[in-house]
Design a protein around this motif. Structure first.
Motif, short mmCIF file in Angstrom:
data_model
loop_
_atom_site.label_atom_id
_atom_site.label_comp_id
_atom_site.label_asym_id
_atom_site.label_seq_id
_atom_site.Cartn_x
_atom_site.Cartn_y
_atom_site.Cartn_z
N LEU A 112 -48.18 50.59 65.37
CA LEU A 112 -47.40 51.58 66.14
C LEU A 112 -46.14 52.00 65.39
CD1 LEU A 112 -47.77 50.26 69.79
CD2 LEU A 112 -48.87 52.24 68.75
N VAL A 113 -45.48 51.07 64.76
CA VAL A 113 -44.28 51.42 63.97
C VAL A 113 -44.67 52.29 62.79
CG1 VAL A 113 -42.48 50.47 62.48
CG2 VAL A 113 -42.91 49.45 64.71
N MET A 114 -45.78 51.98 62.13
CA MET A 114 -46.24 52.80 61.01
C MET A 114 -46.60 54.21 61.48
SD MET A 114 -48.37 49.94 58.73
CE MET A 114 -49.77 50.96 58.72
N LEU A 115 -47.22 54.32 62.65
CA LEU A 115 -47.55 55.62 63.21
C LEU A 115 -46.28 56.42 63.49
CD1 LEU A 115 -49.84 57.44 64.55
CD2 LEU A 115 -49.09 56.39 66.67
N ALA A 116 -45.28 55.77 64.04
CA ALA A 116 -44.03 56.46 64.35
C ALA A 116 -43.32 56.92 63.09
CB ALA A 116 -43.12 55.55 65.17
N VAL A 117 -43.32 56.10 62.05
CA VAL A 117 -42.64 56.47 60.81
C VAL A 117 -43.38 57.59 60.10
CG1 VAL A 117 -42.04 55.61 58.51
CG2 VAL A 117 -41.54 54.22 60.53
N ALA A 118 -44.71 57.58 60.14
CA ALA A 118 -45.49 58.59 59.44
C ALA A 118 -45.49 59.93 60.16
CB ALA A 118 -46.93 58.10 59.27
N ASN A 119 -45.22 59.97 61.46
CA ASN A 119 -45.31 61.21 62.23
C ASN A 119 -43.96 61.58 62.86
OD1 ASN A 119 -48.22 61.82 62.10
ND2 ASN A 119 -48.34 59.77 62.97
N ARG A 120 -42.95 61.68 62.01
CA ARG A 120 -41.62 62.01 62.50
C ARG A 120 -41.38 63.50 62.64
NH1 ARG A 120 -38.10 59.40 58.25
NH2 ARG A 120 -39.99 59.72 57.07
N HIS A 121 -42.26 64.34 62.12
CA HIS A 121 -42.02 65.78 62.17
C HIS A 121 -42.12 66.29 63.60
CE1 HIS A 121 -46.34 65.22 61.61
NE2 HIS A 121 -46.50 66.33 62.29
N ARG A 122 -41.36 67.36 63.86
CA ARG A 122 -41.31 67.90 65.21
C ARG A 122 -42.50 68.82 65.46
NH1 ARG A 122 -37.54 66.59 67.82
NH2 ARG A 122 -35.39 66.94 68.18
N VAL A 123 -42.99 68.74 66.68
CA VAL A 123 -44.08 69.62 67.12
C VAL A 123 -43.64 70.29 68.42
CG1 VAL A 123 -45.93 68.31 66.02
CG2 VAL A 123 -45.25 67.75 68.34
N ALA A 124 -44.25 71.44 68.69
CA ALA A 124 -43.94 72.15 69.93
C ALA A 124 -45.00 71.77 70.95
CB ALA A 124 -43.95 73.65 69.69
N LEU A 125 -44.55 71.20 72.04
CA LEU A 125 -45.43 70.87 73.16
C LEU A 125 -45.27 71.99 74.18
CD1 LEU A 125 -47.34 68.84 74.53
CD2 LEU A 125 -45.33 67.83 75.57
N VAL A 126 -46.28 72.87 74.26
CA VAL A 126 -46.21 74.04 75.13
C VAL A 126 -46.74 73.66 76.50
CG1 VAL A 126 -46.97 76.41 75.46
CG2 VAL A 126 -46.54 75.55 73.16
N ILE A 127 -45.91 73.86 77.53
CA ILE A 127 -46.26 73.49 78.88
C ILE A 127 -46.95 74.66 79.60
CG2 ILE A 127 -45.33 72.71 81.10
CD1 ILE A 127 -43.09 71.38 79.44
N ASP A 128 -46.58 75.89 79.27
CA ASP A 128 -47.16 77.07 79.90
C ASP A 128 -48.34 77.56 79.06
OD1 ASP A 128 -47.67 79.34 81.36
OD2 ASP A 128 -45.88 80.43 80.69
N PRO A 129 -49.57 77.48 79.56
CA PRO A 129 -50.72 77.86 78.73
C PRO A 129 -50.82 79.37 78.50
CG PRO A 129 -51.45 77.30 80.94
CD PRO A 129 -49.99 77.00 80.87
N PHE A 130 -50.15 80.22 79.27
CA PHE A 130 -50.28 81.65 79.13
C PHE A 130 -49.07 82.31 78.47
CE2 PHE A 130 -52.59 80.42 83.04
CZ PHE A 130 -53.87 80.63 82.56
N GLY A 131 -47.96 81.60 78.35
CA GLY A 131 -46.74 82.21 77.86
C GLY A 131 -46.56 82.18 76.36
#
Length: 115
Positions: free
Chosen positions: A18-37
């Motif tokens: 889990l720590v290795m996963l967290a360190v390897a995936n530090r880049h930001r992603v956009a989590l879109v909540i509105d599927p149509f917007g």
């Protein structure tokens, strides 16, 4: 001792992964909540590992709630059976007192340990 071994054998490797996963995936992603917007509407910018861990935690919580709700009938049946046992035990004690055989027969809880 067994808990310590399980901690070392299971929890430690899972924690490391889990720590290795967290360190390897530090880049930001956009989590879109509105599927149509689209991306500009209701969206949250967060590191990928936070999105993944949050999804895992929510999955575990929702699964636990679903199991708890599904097993409600068994908890109800257990409460009902417990009330019936207490009522029957009280009735048995009353009969024993009335007939004077309380000394001759062991109590219900004693029978379980004697068997």
């Amino acid at each position: 001792m067994l808990k310590r071994i399980l901690l070392i054998v299971v929890a430690l490797p899972v924690s490391i992964v889990l720590v290795m996963l967290a360190v390897a995936n530090r880049h930001r992603v956009a989590l879109v909540i509105d599927p149509f917007g689209g991306v500009d509407s209701l969206s949250v910018q967060a590191p990928l590992y936070i999105v993944v861990f949050t999804a895992l935690i929510l999955g575990v919580l929702l699964g636990g709630v679903a199991v708890w709700v599904k097993q409600g009938r068994y908890r109800t049946a257990a409460r009902r059976a417990g009330r019936e046992v207490r009522r029957a035990s009280a009735e048995l004690d009353a009969v024993r007192k009335a007939t004077g055989t309380a000394r001759d027969l062991p109590a219900l809880s004693d029978r379980r340990s004697a068997a």
